[in-house]
Design a protein around this motif. Structure first.
Motif, PDB file in Angstrom:
ATOM      1  N   PHE A 115      31.660  37.032  34.792  1.00  0.00           N
ATOM      2  CA  PHE A 115      32.653  37.784  35.571  1.00  0.00           C
ATOM      3  C   PHE A 115      32.031  39.044  36.190  1.00  0.00           C
ATOM      4  CE2 PHE A 115      34.731  35.597  32.012  1.00  0.00           C
ATOM      5  CZ  PHE A 115      35.436  34.644  32.730  1.00  0.00           C
ATOM      6  N   GLN A 117      32.091  40.651  38.725  1.00  0.00           N
ATOM      7  CA  GLN A 117      32.956  40.707  39.905  1.00  0.00           C
ATOM      8  C   GLN A 117      33.597  42.084  39.979  1.00  0.00           C
ATOM      9  OE1 GLN A 117      34.583  36.861  38.460  1.00  0.00           O
ATOM     10  NE2 GLN A 117      34.862  36.373  40.611  1.00  0.00           N
ATOM     11  N   THR A 118      33.813  42.536  41.171  1.00  0.00           N
ATOM     12  CA  THR A 118      34.297  43.901  41.376  1.00  0.00           C
ATOM     13  C   THR A 118      35.162  43.939  42.634  1.00  0.00           C
ATOM     14  OG1 THR A 118      33.523  46.101  42.100  1.00  0.00           O
ATOM     15  CG2 THR A 118      31.947  44.309  42.346  1.00  0.00           C
ATOM     16  N   ARG A 124      26.991  40.249  45.566  1.00  0.00           N
ATOM     17  CA  ARG A 124      26.902  39.445  44.341  1.00  0.00           C
ATOM     18  C   ARG A 124      25.917  38.277  44.487  1.00  0.00           C
ATOM     19  NH1 ARG A 124      29.811  35.159  42.141  1.00  0.00           N
ATOM     20  NH2 ARG A 124      29.919  35.219  39.875  1.00  0.00           N
ATOM     21  N   ALA A 145      32.634  32.832  36.724  1.00  0.00           N
ATOM     22  CA  ALA A 145      33.419  33.681  37.634  1.00  0.00           C
ATOM     23  C   ALA A 145      34.885  33.273  37.575  1.00  0.00           C
ATOM     24  CB  ALA A 145      32.902  33.504  39.069  1.00  0.00           C
ATOM     25  N   HIS A 146      35.744  34.208  37.944  1.00  0.00           N
ATOM     26  CA  HIS A 146      37.162  33.869  38.029  1.00  0.00           C
ATOM     27  C   HIS A 146      37.341  32.818  39.132  1.00  0.00           C
ATOM     28  CE1 HIS A 146      38.244  37.075  35.345  1.00  0.00           C
ATOM     29  NE2 HIS A 146      37.626  37.977  36.098  1.00  0.00           N
ATOM     30  N   LYS A 159      43.831  36.561  47.749  1.00  0.00           N
ATOM     31  CA  LYS A 159      42.364  36.501  47.569  1.00  0.00           C
ATOM     32  C   LYS A 159      41.902  35.040  47.445  1.00  0.00           C
ATOM     33  CE  LYS A 159      38.811  37.719  44.165  1.00  0.00           C
ATOM     34  NZ  LYS A 159      37.672  37.851  45.045  1.00  0.00           N
ATOM     35  N   TYR A 161      39.364  32.300  45.991  1.00  0.00           N
ATOM     36  CA  TYR A 161      38.450  32.088  44.866  1.00  0.00           C
ATOM     37  C   TYR A 161      37.571  30.879  45.175  1.00  0.00           C
ATOM     38  CZ  TYR A 161      41.135  35.499  42.356  1.00  0.00           C
ATOM     39  OH  TYR A 161      41.723  36.681  41.993  1.00  0.00           O
ATOM     40  N   SER A 167      30.007  28.330  45.094  1.00  0.00           N
ATOM     41  CA  SER A 167      29.158  29.486  44.751  1.00  0.00           C
ATOM     42  C   SER A 167      27.705  29.068  44.577  1.00  0.00           C
ATOM     43  CB  SER A 167      29.641  30.153  43.461  1.00  0.00           C
ATOM     44  OG  SER A 167      30.932  30.619  43.630  1.00  0.00           O
TER      45      SER A 167
END
Ligand SMILES: C[S@@+](CC[C@H](N)C(=O)[O-])C[C@H]1O[C@@H](n2cnc3c(N)ncnc32)[C@H](O)[C@@H]1O
Length: 210
Positions: A115, A117-118, A124, A145-146, A159, A161, A167
């Motif tokens: 995670f 993540q920010t 990233r 990751a979420h 958002k 994902y 990814s």
């Protein structure tokens, strides 16, 4: 707690966040970490975004020599106290880095980014590419990751994902150089900061460098 002001720089943002949190942790490592690494031969591990150190402590307990990185000095001080309380301080080197600016100068046998993540701007993918390149041959890369928005998340309702596969494609790794051990989504029961309950999705990438 409320999210710190998004106009702050990254160091201040995460400092305020951790200063407003209790120093203690729940002492539980990530379940994905335990599940994928319990049987692996330990070596040098690098953890990116270690927060209060529960994953780093679990790795150290399981024989890994760990370098644990976070941007927040306060988080690192909590993590160091956590390691000390378990007699593992000598097995973990805590380093403060803003990973968008600097990266530990080490070679390793495992990199974990759980995670990482920010809500702030953060390169990233570039950081994860550096992480992949810091691995020795046979080294393991574990990224979680979420993959969905928890009801208590600060993220905007719309958002996007990414799936683990999307990814992984972004990382643009040379396919012949990497074995895919696990790439996919998993659902998990989670609790929010006020004990809210929800099922969330994690996007998991677990690779071995050949
Ligand atoms: C969402 S938290 C995840 C923490 C932990 N790995 C976990 O699984 O719960 C993200 C962590 O990354 C750290 N972080 C955020 N931006 C960073 C940066 N630019 N460089 C290094 N660490 C950063 C934060 O301080 C925080 O501890």
């Amino acid at each position: 707690m409320d999210m710190p002001d998004l106009n702050l720089d990254a160091v201040d943002f995460w400092e305020i966040l951790y200063k407003n949190k209790p120093s203690g942790s729940n002492g539980r490592p990530s379940r994905v970490l335990e599940r994928f690494l319990i049987d692996r031969t330990p070596g040098n591990a690098l953890e990116l975004g270690c927060a209060k150190g529960d994953d780093a402590v679990w790795l150290a307990k399981n024989g890994w020599q760990v370098t644990a990185v976070d941007i927040s000095k306060t988080a690192l001080s909590y993590a160091e106290a956590n390691a000390q309380s378990q007699g593992l301080a000598d097995r973990i080197d805590f380093q403060q880095h803003d990973l968008s600016v600097s990266f530990p100068d080490i070679r390793c046998d495992l990199v974990t980014a759980m995670f990482l993540q920010t809500p702030l701007d953060f390169p990233r993918t570039e950081v994860l590419k550096k992480a992949a390149q810091s691995l020795n041959s046979e080294g393991l890369l574990l990224i979680v990751a979420h993959g969905s928005r928890a009801p208590w998340s600060w993220a905007k309702a719309d958002k996007t994902y990414f799936t683990a596969r999307e990814s992984l494609r972004e990382l643009n790794l040379e396919a012949d150089d990497w074995e895919e051990i696990h790439v996919g989504e998993e659902k998990r029961f989670a609790r929010g900061p006020d004990n809210q309950k929800a099922t969330v999705t994690d996007a998991i990438i677990f690779l071995r460098r050949m």
